[in-house]
Scaffold this motif. Structure first.
Motif, short mmCIF file in Angstrom:
data_model
loop_
_atom_site.label_atom_id
_atom_site.label_comp_id
_atom_site.label_asym_id
_atom_site.label_seq_id
_atom_site.Cartn_x
_atom_site.Cartn_y
_atom_site.Cartn_z
N ILE A 37 47.56 41.58 30.77
CA ILE A 37 46.11 41.58 30.83
C ILE A 37 45.66 42.72 31.74
O ILE A 37 46.12 42.84 32.86
CB ILE A 37 45.57 40.24 31.37
N THR A 38 44.75 43.52 31.24
CA THR A 38 44.21 44.61 32.04
C THR A 38 42.70 44.68 31.83
O THR A 38 42.21 44.32 30.78
CB THR A 38 44.87 45.96 31.68
N ASP A 39 42.01 45.14 32.84
CA ASP A 39 40.57 45.28 32.69
C ASP A 39 40.19 46.72 32.35
O ASP A 39 39.03 47.07 32.30
CB ASP A 39 39.81 44.78 33.91
N ALA A 40 41.19 47.57 32.09
CA ALA A 40 40.91 48.94 31.68
C ALA A 40 40.41 48.93 30.23
O ALA A 40 41.03 48.33 29.37
CB ALA A 40 42.16 49.81 31.82
N THR A 41 39.30 49.56 29.98
CA THR A 41 38.73 49.64 28.65
C THR A 41 38.50 51.11 28.31
O THR A 41 38.41 51.94 29.22
CB THR A 41 37.40 48.86 28.58
N PRO A 42 38.39 51.45 27.04
CA PRO A 42 38.14 52.85 26.68
C PRO A 42 36.88 53.43 27.32
O PRO A 42 36.85 54.59 27.69
CB PRO A 42 38.02 52.82 25.16
N ARG A 43 35.84 52.61 27.45
CA ARG A 43 34.62 53.02 28.15
C ARG A 43 34.51 52.23 29.45
O ARG A 43 34.80 51.04 29.47
CB ARG A 43 33.37 52.75 27.31
N SER A 44 34.03 52.88 30.48
CA SER A 44 33.76 52.17 31.74
C SER A 44 32.61 51.20 31.54
O SER A 44 31.87 51.28 30.56
CB SER A 44 33.42 53.17 32.84
#
Length: 124
Positions: free
Chosen positions: A2-9
């Motif tokens: 699980i990561t909270d990194a997304t393509p857009r901030s």
């Protein structure tokens, strides 16, 4: 993983959403609207908002209180679970505001179910 990194901030996602205020093209697609706002082109892996909220609940990722800026805010409206993006200060954005994309106070939309980080673990 699980990561909270997304393509857009979160800020980019909120700007994307704000540029669509007034559009009726997203009615009934609250989860898709949020997924696309955060930059994912493929489906989230959940057909309905209720499935997304269930996943967050199973992973102990649902928080109480006013959703922070950039979080996903979950509601029950008309017996159905839906999701909006949090602008902070108690404001959320998404479809379903008079049939269009709009901004509304999070405590007036429906029964508030909590907020989660903007995670789309199955989207690509």
């Amino acid at each position: 993983m699980i990561t909270d990194a997304t393509p857009r901030s979160a800020e980019e996602a909120l700007r994307w959403q704000l540029r669509r205020i007034g559009s009726s093209a997203w009615e009934g697609w609250a989860l898709r609207f949020q997924r696309l706002a955060f930059g994912y082109a493929s489906e989230a892996g959940w057909r309905h908002c209720s499935e997304g909220l269930a996943w967050f609940t199973e992973h102990d990722l649902v928080s109480d209180g006013t959703p922070p800026r950039g979080a996903l805010a979950w509601f029950e409206v008309g017996g159905r679970v839906t999701v909006r993006g949090s602008l902070g200060d108690g404001q959320v954005i998404g479809p379903g505001v008079d049939g269009r994309i709009g901004v509304i106070a999070h405590d007036t939309l429906g029964r508030y179910l909590g907020w989660t980080p903007a995670i789309f673990p199955f989207a690509r």
